[in-house]
Design an enzyme around this catalytic site. Structure first.
Site, PDB file in Angstrom:
ATOM      1  N   ASN A  44       0.839  -1.197   0.000  1.00 35.02           N
ATOM      2  CA  ASN A  44       0.000   0.000   0.000  1.00 35.02           C
ATOM      3  C   ASN A  44       0.877   1.251   0.000  1.00 35.02           C
ATOM      4  O   ASN A  44       1.929   1.293   0.650  1.00 35.02           O
ATOM      5  CB  ASN A  44      -0.995  -0.004   1.158  1.00 35.02           C
ATOM      6  CG  ASN A  44      -0.411  -0.255   2.515  1.00 35.02           C
ATOM      7  OD1 ASN A  44       0.577  -0.976   2.655  1.00 35.02           O
ATOM      8  ND2 ASN A  44      -1.006   0.325   3.535  1.00 35.02           N
ATOM      9  N   GLU A  46       0.218   5.211   0.554  1.00 36.21           N
ATOM     10  CA  GLU A  46      -0.773   6.200   0.973  1.00 36.21           C
ATOM     11  C   GLU A  46      -0.423   7.584   0.424  1.00 36.21           C
ATOM     12  O   GLU A  46       0.683   7.814  -0.082  1.00 36.21           O
ATOM     13  CB  GLU A  46      -0.862   6.199   2.508  1.00 36.21           C
ATOM     14  CG  GLU A  46      -1.361   4.847   3.010  1.00 36.21           C
ATOM     15  CD  GLU A  46      -1.629   4.794   4.504  1.00 36.21           C
ATOM     16  OE1 GLU A  46      -1.211   5.711   5.246  1.00 36.21           O
ATOM     17  OE2 GLU A  46      -2.282   3.805   4.922  1.00 36.21           O
ATOM     18  N   CYS A  55      -3.928   0.548  -2.788  1.00 34.71           N
ATOM     19  CA  CYS A  55      -3.786  -0.658  -1.962  1.00 34.71           C
ATOM     20  C   CYS A  55      -2.719  -1.593  -2.547  1.00 34.71           C
ATOM     21  O   CYS A  55      -2.385  -1.529  -3.736  1.00 34.71           O
ATOM     22  CB  CYS A  55      -5.096  -1.420  -1.908  1.00 34.71           C
ATOM     23  SG  CYS A  55      -6.429  -0.590  -1.036  1.00 34.71           S
ATOM     24  N   GLU A  57      -2.845  -4.784  -3.229  1.00 36.75           N
ATOM     25  CA  GLU A  57      -3.301  -5.719  -4.270  1.00 36.75           C
ATOM     26  C   GLU A  57      -3.326  -5.035  -5.634  1.00 36.75           C
ATOM     27  O   GLU A  57      -2.936  -5.605  -6.656  1.00 36.75           O
ATOM     28  CB  GLU A  57      -4.704  -6.242  -3.928  1.00 36.75           C
ATOM     29  CG  GLU A  57      -4.792  -6.994  -2.621  1.00 36.75           C
ATOM     30  CD  GLU A  57      -5.107  -6.105  -1.422  1.00 36.75           C
ATOM     31  OE1 GLU A  57      -4.622  -4.950  -1.369  1.00 36.75           O
ATOM     32  OE2 GLU A  57      -5.837  -6.578  -0.538  1.00 36.75           O
ATOM     33  N   CYS A  89     -10.022  -5.334  -0.184  1.00 40.07           N
ATOM     34  CA  CYS A  89     -11.196  -4.453  -0.132  1.00 40.07           C
ATOM     35  C   CYS A  89     -12.003  -4.606  -1.424  1.00 40.07           C
ATOM     36  O   CYS A  89     -11.548  -5.210  -2.406  1.00 40.07           O
ATOM     37  CB  CYS A  89     -10.770  -3.006   0.093  1.00 40.07           C
ATOM     38  SG  CYS A  89     -10.078  -2.205  -1.365  1.00 40.07           S
ATOM     39  N   CYS A  92     -10.333  -3.350  -4.622  1.00 39.84           N
ATOM     40  CA  CYS A  92      -9.294  -4.279  -5.085  1.00 39.84           C
ATOM     41  C   CYS A  92      -9.907  -5.540  -5.675  1.00 39.84           C
ATOM     42  O   CYS A  92      -9.410  -6.058  -6.683  1.00 39.84           O
ATOM     43  CB  CYS A  92      -8.342  -4.630  -3.941  1.00 39.84           C
ATOM     44  SG  CYS A  92      -7.224  -3.271  -3.555  1.00 39.84           S
TER      45      CYS A  92
HETATM   46  N1  THU Z   1      -5.294  -1.506   2.221  1.00 37.07           N
HETATM   47  C1  THU Z   1      -4.708  -2.347   1.318  1.00 37.07           C
HETATM   48  O1  THU Z   1      -3.525  -2.186   0.968  1.00 37.07           O
HETATM   49  N2  THU Z   1      -5.450  -3.369   0.823  1.00 37.07           N
HETATM   50  C2  THU Z   1      -6.762  -3.578   1.100  1.00 37.07           C
HETATM   51  O2  THU Z   1      -7.373  -4.469   0.528  1.00 37.07           O
HETATM   52  C3  THU Z   1      -7.441  -2.755   2.109  1.00 37.07           C
HETATM   53  C4  THU Z   1      -6.649  -1.647   2.679  1.00 37.07           C
HETATM   54  C5  THU Z   1      -4.512  -0.389   2.762  1.00 37.07           C
HETATM   55  C6  THU Z   1      -4.966   0.967   2.300  1.00 37.07           C
HETATM   56  C7  THU Z   1      -4.485   1.860   3.421  1.00 37.07           C
HETATM   57  O3  THU Z   1      -3.145   2.239   3.162  1.00 37.07           O
HETATM   58  C8  THU Z   1      -4.482   0.952   4.646  1.00 37.07           C
HETATM   59  O4  THU Z   1      -4.607  -0.372   4.170  1.00 37.07           O
HETATM   60  C9  THU Z   1      -5.630   1.223   5.619  1.00 37.07           C
HETATM   61  O5  THU Z   1      -6.849   1.222   4.987  1.00 37.07           O
END
Ligand code: THU
Length: 130
Positions: A44, A46, A55, A57, A89, A92
Protein backbone atom coordinates in the site's frame (compact mmCIF):
# COMPACT_ATOMS: atom_id res chain seq x y z
CA UNK A 1 10.38 -24.26 -1.41
CA UNK A 2 6.99 -24.21 -3.11
CA UNK A 3 5.49 -21.28 -4.97
CA UNK A 4 3.18 -20.28 -2.11
CA UNK A 5 6.08 -20.11 0.35
CA UNK A 6 7.97 -17.97 -2.13
CA UNK A 7 4.93 -15.73 -2.61
CA UNK A 8 4.67 -15.23 1.14
CA UNK A 9 8.28 -14.07 1.24
CA UNK A 10 7.75 -11.70 -1.71
CA UNK A 11 4.60 -10.25 -0.13
CA UNK A 12 6.21 -9.94 3.30
CA UNK A 13 9.18 -8.08 1.84
CA UNK A 14 6.83 -5.76 -0.08
CA UNK A 15 4.88 -5.15 3.11
CA UNK A 16 8.07 -3.92 4.76
CA UNK A 17 8.22 -1.24 2.05
CA UNK A 18 4.59 -0.14 2.51
CA UNK A 19 4.25 3.63 2.66
CA UNK A 20 1.60 4.07 5.33
CA UNK A 21 2.38 7.22 7.35
CA UNK A 22 -1.33 7.90 7.96
CA UNK A 23 -2.85 4.54 8.88
CA UNK A 24 0.36 2.83 10.02
CA UNK A 25 -1.29 -0.30 8.56
CA UNK A 26 1.15 -2.18 6.33
CA UNK A 27 -0.15 -4.52 3.64
CA UNK A 28 1.87 -6.72 1.30
CA UNK A 29 0.69 -8.67 -1.71
CA UNK A 30 2.08 -11.08 -4.27
CA UNK A 31 0.31 -12.25 -7.39
CA UNK A 32 1.07 -14.95 -9.92
CA UNK A 33 -0.26 -15.19 -13.46
CA UNK A 34 -1.04 -18.56 -14.97
CA UNK A 35 1.77 -19.72 -17.24
CA UNK A 36 4.27 -17.20 -15.88
CA UNK A 37 6.82 -17.80 -13.14
CA UNK A 38 7.29 -14.24 -11.89
CA UNK A 39 5.69 -13.21 -8.60
CA UNK A 40 4.62 -9.56 -8.69
CA UNK A 41 4.80 -7.68 -5.40
CA UNK A 42 2.59 -4.89 -4.15
CA UNK A 43 2.37 -2.75 -1.05
CA UNK A 44 0.00 0.00 0.00
CA UNK A 45 1.14 3.50 -0.91
CA UNK A 46 -0.77 6.20 0.97
CA UNK A 47 -1.23 9.81 -0.01
CA UNK A 48 -1.88 13.09 1.80
CA UNK A 49 -5.08 13.16 -0.25
CA UNK A 50 -6.32 9.99 1.40
CA UNK A 51 -8.51 8.85 -1.49
CA UNK A 52 -5.45 8.73 -3.74
CA UNK A 53 -4.04 5.84 -1.70
CA UNK A 54 -3.26 2.69 -3.67
CA UNK A 55 -3.79 -0.66 -1.96
CA UNK A 56 -1.20 -3.43 -2.08
CA UNK A 57 -3.30 -5.72 -4.27
CA UNK A 58 -3.89 -3.08 -6.93
CA UNK A 59 -0.20 -2.18 -6.88
CA UNK A 60 0.66 -5.78 -7.64
CA UNK A 61 -1.80 -5.87 -10.55
CA UNK A 62 -0.25 -2.70 -12.01
CA UNK A 63 3.22 -4.25 -11.74
CA UNK A 64 2.05 -7.38 -13.56
CA UNK A 65 0.35 -5.51 -16.39
CA UNK A 66 3.34 -3.20 -16.83
CA UNK A 67 5.59 -6.26 -17.19
CA UNK A 68 3.58 -8.81 -19.19
CA UNK A 69 0.29 -7.13 -20.06
CA UNK A 70 -3.10 -8.59 -19.25
CA UNK A 71 -2.85 -12.13 -17.89
CA UNK A 72 -5.05 -14.52 -15.96
CA UNK A 73 -4.34 -14.57 -12.25
CA UNK A 74 -3.60 -17.94 -10.71
CA UNK A 75 -3.46 -16.60 -7.17
CA UNK A 76 -3.27 -13.50 -5.05
CA UNK A 77 -1.64 -13.59 -1.63
CA UNK A 78 -2.22 -10.82 0.92
CA UNK A 79 -0.22 -10.49 4.13
CA UNK A 80 -0.84 -8.36 7.19
CA UNK A 81 -0.25 -8.68 10.91
CA UNK A 82 -3.85 -7.72 11.67
CA UNK A 83 -6.39 -9.58 13.75
CA UNK A 84 -8.67 -10.43 12.05
CA UNK A 85 -6.47 -10.78 8.97
CA UNK A 86 -7.19 -8.44 6.08
CA UNK A 87 -8.97 -9.61 2.96
CA UNK A 88 -8.88 -7.47 -0.21
CA UNK A 89 -11.20 -4.45 -0.13
CA UNK A 90 -14.09 -4.19 -2.57
CA UNK A 91 -12.23 -1.88 -4.94
CA UNK A 92 -9.29 -4.28 -5.09
CA UNK A 93 -11.61 -7.23 -5.64
CA UNK A 94 -13.15 -5.44 -8.62
CA UNK A 95 -9.71 -4.70 -10.08
CA UNK A 96 -8.51 -8.25 -9.41
CA UNK A 97 -11.68 -9.63 -11.00
CA UNK A 98 -10.69 -8.03 -14.31
CA UNK A 99 -7.80 -10.52 -14.53
CA UNK A 100 -9.33 -13.43 -12.60
CA UNK A 101 -11.40 -16.51 -13.21
CA UNK A 102 -13.91 -17.66 -10.61
CA UNK A 103 -11.42 -20.15 -9.14
CA UNK A 104 -8.50 -17.73 -8.88
CA UNK A 105 -7.15 -18.35 -5.39
CA UNK A 106 -7.07 -15.60 -2.76
CA UNK A 107 -4.68 -16.55 0.02
CA UNK A 108 -4.82 -14.63 3.28
CA UNK A 109 -1.66 -14.74 5.35
CA UNK A 110 -0.18 -13.52 8.56
CA UNK A 111 3.57 -13.00 8.85
CA UNK A 112 4.16 -16.72 9.35
CA UNK A 113 1.86 -18.59 7.00
CA UNK A 114 -1.25 -18.69 4.84
CA UNK A 115 -4.23 -18.91 7.19
CA UNK A 116 -7.31 -18.69 4.97
CA UNK A 117 -7.98 -19.68 1.39
CA UNK A 118 -10.81 -18.29 -0.71
CA UNK A 119 -11.62 -18.09 -4.39
CA UNK A 120 -12.54 -14.93 -6.24
CA UNK A 121 -16.02 -16.39 -6.61
CA UNK A 122 -16.26 -16.60 -2.80
CA UNK A 123 -15.28 -12.98 -2.26
CA UNK A 124 -16.82 -11.29 -5.29
CA UNK A 125 -19.48 -13.56 -6.78
CA UNK A 126 -20.93 -10.86 -9.03
CA UNK A 127 -18.16 -8.60 -10.34
CA UNK A 128 -19.12 -5.67 -12.50
CA UNK A 129 -18.52 -6.53 -16.16
CA UNK A 130 -18.70 -4.06 -19.02
N1 THU B 1 -5.29 -1.51 2.22
C1 THU B 1 -4.71 -2.35 1.32
O1 THU B 1 -3.53 -2.19 0.97
N2 THU B 1 -5.45 -3.37 0.82
C2 THU B 1 -6.76 -3.58 1.10
O2 THU B 1 -7.37 -4.47 0.53
C3 THU B 1 -7.44 -2.76 2.11
C4 THU B 1 -6.65 -1.65 2.68
C5 THU B 1 -4.51 -0.39 2.76
C6 THU B 1 -4.97 0.97 2.30
C7 THU B 1 -4.49 1.86 3.42
O3 THU B 1 -3.14 2.24 3.16
C8 THU B 1 -4.48 0.95 4.65
O4 THU B 1 -4.61 -0.37 4.17
C9 THU B 1 -5.63 1.22 5.62
O5 THU B 1 -6.85 1.22 4.99
Amino acid sequence: MDIIDRALIVAREARERAYAPYSRFQVGAAIKARGHDTLYPGCNVENASYGATICAERGAVMAMVADIGAAELEFVLVVTDADPLAVPCAVCLQVLSQFSVPDTQVLIANLDSVCDRYTMADLLPHPFQF
